[in-house]
Design an enzyme around this catalytic site. Structure first.
Site, PDB file in Angstrom:
ATOM      1  N   HIS A   7      14.673  19.947  28.448  1.00 33.24           N
ATOM      2  CA  HIS A   7      14.395  20.506  29.776  1.00 33.24           C
ATOM      3  C   HIS A   7      15.635  21.266  30.248  1.00 33.24           C
ATOM      4  CE1 HIS A   7      10.719  17.992  31.203  1.00 33.24           C
ATOM      5  NE2 HIS A   7      10.590  18.405  29.963  1.00 33.24           N
ATOM      6  N   ASN A  27      10.715  22.401  31.765  1.00 37.67           N
ATOM      7  CA  ASN A  27      10.785  22.704  30.348  1.00 37.67           C
ATOM      8  C   ASN A  27      11.602  23.959  30.048  1.00 37.67           C
ATOM      9  OD1 ASN A  27       9.075  20.749  28.949  1.00 37.67           O
ATOM     10  ND2 ASN A  27       7.433  21.540  30.244  1.00 37.67           N
ATOM     11  N   HIS A  49      12.907  18.188  22.288  1.00 36.32           N
ATOM     12  CA  HIS A  49      12.191  18.689  23.463  1.00 36.32           C
ATOM     13  C   HIS A  49      13.155  18.675  24.642  1.00 36.32           C
ATOM     14  CE1 HIS A  49       8.430  18.801  26.087  1.00 36.32           C
ATOM     15  NE2 HIS A  49       9.390  18.510  26.957  1.00 36.32           N
ATOM     16  N   CYS A  91       9.432  19.898  37.560  1.00 35.30           N
ATOM     17  CA  CYS A  91      10.107  18.613  37.422  1.00 35.30           C
ATOM     18  C   CYS A  91       9.734  17.837  38.679  1.00 35.30           C
ATOM     19  CB  CYS A  91      11.600  18.868  37.322  1.00 35.30           C
ATOM     20  SG  CYS A  91      12.530  17.441  36.809  1.00 35.30           S
ATOM     21  N   ARG A 104      -0.260  22.082  27.500  1.00 33.66           N
ATOM     22  CA  ARG A 104      -0.385  20.650  27.795  1.00 33.66           C
ATOM     23  C   ARG A 104       0.750  20.182  28.712  1.00 33.66           C
ATOM     24  NH1 ARG A 104       1.913  15.824  28.516  1.00 33.66           N
ATOM     25  NH2 ARG A 104       3.313  16.238  26.762  1.00 33.66           N
ATOM     26  N   ASP A 105       1.952  20.083  28.188  1.00 38.97           N
ATOM     27  CA  ASP A 105       3.058  19.542  28.976  1.00 38.97           C
ATOM     28  C   ASP A 105       3.337  20.410  30.192  1.00 38.97           C
ATOM     29  OD1 ASP A 105       5.157  17.897  29.671  1.00 38.97           O
ATOM     30  OD2 ASP A 105       6.588  18.893  28.361  1.00 38.97           O
TER      31      ASP A 105
END
Lengths: 305, 305
Positions: free
Chosen positions: B209, B249, B207, B240, B16-17
């Site tokens: 990055h 991520n 979460h 990004c 997803r992300d």
């Protein structure tokens, strides 16, 4: 989080360790990079190595680079040497901080210099005497301290025994090299604990690679152990020859960026350092792996339209 | 190093992300990636989002991807939704773990959804009721928790107040998103301290990055605070957008590689995960930023010639 040191000393190794693992660039370019770094506020720079030009063509012009570079007051410059001949050149060039290398892994040491770790330690004992006799300081870099690409894990007590030996031989400082990026917080903890258990009374410097993303986590762990000296390479200069495309050295600006945000002083002007990283990228004509070079520091905001 | 948790729960967010921030790939490719990840031993996967196809074309086929994916026993799948319409689709598709997002930064929230943080929190309160009424759990993701690219630092007490609000509104868990990689160990410490000071009794997920190289240092810091739930994205999928070329991520295999070496269990088969990362790289036809994908784990030795 434990109480962390308020000041950290970064040694910039881009001009030597970085460029030695990149495609060769012109003498003029090396001097420009060295001069740019000398103006960032960094207090220690590994400037060149005095090695055989056939072995490492990237450093063939070390004498000329060093002669032409602007030496800035307050910056300590060091050079790496592989043997007596290199040490003589470094001393003749005026260096008073000189590094020698031995690998904690016997296999890795034999692959590098065709001698066992024990044999290299005997050579180093003589080199230390020679350097001290000439009024210079000797640092011993212990490669593969966090693991060897051929042997795998290296017993931390083996590394600690090497420290004990070089302390006995008069080394002024010791550096632990994470040669192929096998370091993790666990390996850092285990090694520093083993060294501390031996009560080795000697300044310690850590040299991390970011091959597997752990460099800053390792640095953070070392800070918690009170270590305050670290190598880093501007832009992350210095690839990882055995794994093309992998990132090698910890990027200086990534280290400084994190340390400053944690309120830890390095004396370095981050903006000037990022400019030097841009210059390094231009001079090597290679996309360097540093995130802070790519994205800028966290304080660099995006303007609203 | 403090006593660290023995087990960590990783939520894989690549499907997803990750994919939402890559060039669109075919439905078939998404299903293959999802299925490969379901077989790695990972216990939580963020599978899809139910968003307007014009806003996010990468997720236009969410229903079909989810329908065709093999659901593996023991894996908890979740979906992200932006609003009531999305929540209805997610519930109709059979999801029982659903995520909604609000940004701690008012400016960032307005830029995303043209509403203030407070207005979005009102919407979320209604969404939580709706999800609970349908027997589903609601997770609130707080974006820009460690800094906003427009506003800069976000006061941790502001984030903690948002936590308090969503706890009062019945949220089942809360996630802190480091949306543009502004997190550092200091920011993690400050935020977790502020949240703890409010005695917010709710499961917390982080979460990170890796935009500026700090992701694993941040994770290590959070472990020291006892946090045991983290998002990560296979291969580091998910660029990004505002900083082309920057890594986004945290790569799942970099997190798992470090955790396992530290003796922390994730239930994930690292080799299978690296295979999934290779697949992700093939499917996106993009060089992904994961170091462990490039170099292999530290246990992968180089054969002697």
């Amino acid at each position: 989080m434990r109480e962390l040191p308020g000041v950290v000393s970064i040694r910039e190794v881009g001009p030597r360790d970085g460029l030695q693992n990149e495609e060769p660039i012109p003498t003029e370019a090396k001097v420009r990079l060295l001069d740019a770094l000398s103006r960032t506020g960094v207090r220690r720079i590994e400037a060149v190595s005095f090695v055989h030009p056939k072995a490492i063509p990237q450093m063939a012009d070390a004498d000329e680079v060093w002669q032409r570079a602007t030496k800035v007051d307050g910056v300590r410059y060091s050079a790496l040497v592989p043997n007596t001949r290199g040490a003589q050149r470094a001393l003749a060039a005026g260096f008073t901080e000189i590094e020698v290398v031995v690998s904690a892994s016997d296999t890795h040491n034999r692959r590098n210099v065709n001698r066992s770790t024990a044999e290299s330690l005997d050579d180093i004992a003589e080199l230390i005497d020679m350097l001290h006799g000439a009024g210079a300081q000797a640092e011993v870099i212990i490669a593969t301290s966090f693991g060897c690409p051929y042997e795998g894990d290296i017993d931390p007590t083996r590394v600690a025994a090497i420290v004990e030996r070089v302390v006995a031989d008069g080394a002024d400082r010791v550096a632990f090299g994470d040669t192929t990026g096998m370091g993790t917080p666990r390996r850092v903890r285990d090694l520093l604990t083993a060294v501390r258990d031996r009560n080795a009374d000697i300044p310690v410097l850590l040299h991390f690679h970011n091959t597997r993303g752990t460099a800053l986590a390792n640095l953070l762990t070392a800070l918690e152990f009170g270590v305050t000296e670290f190598d880093a390479s501007v832009g992350g200069l210095g690839g990882c020859p055995y794994a093309p495309g992998a990132s090698g050295n910890l990027a200086t600006e990534e280290a400084v960026h994190m340390l400053h945000d944690m309120g830890i002083d390095t004396g370095i002007d981050l903006d000037a350092l990022i400019d030097a990283a841009k210059l390094a990228e231009d001079l090597t004509a290679r996309r360097l792996p540093s995130g802070v070079l790519r994205a800028g520091p966290r304080t660099a905001l995006t303007p609203l339209p």
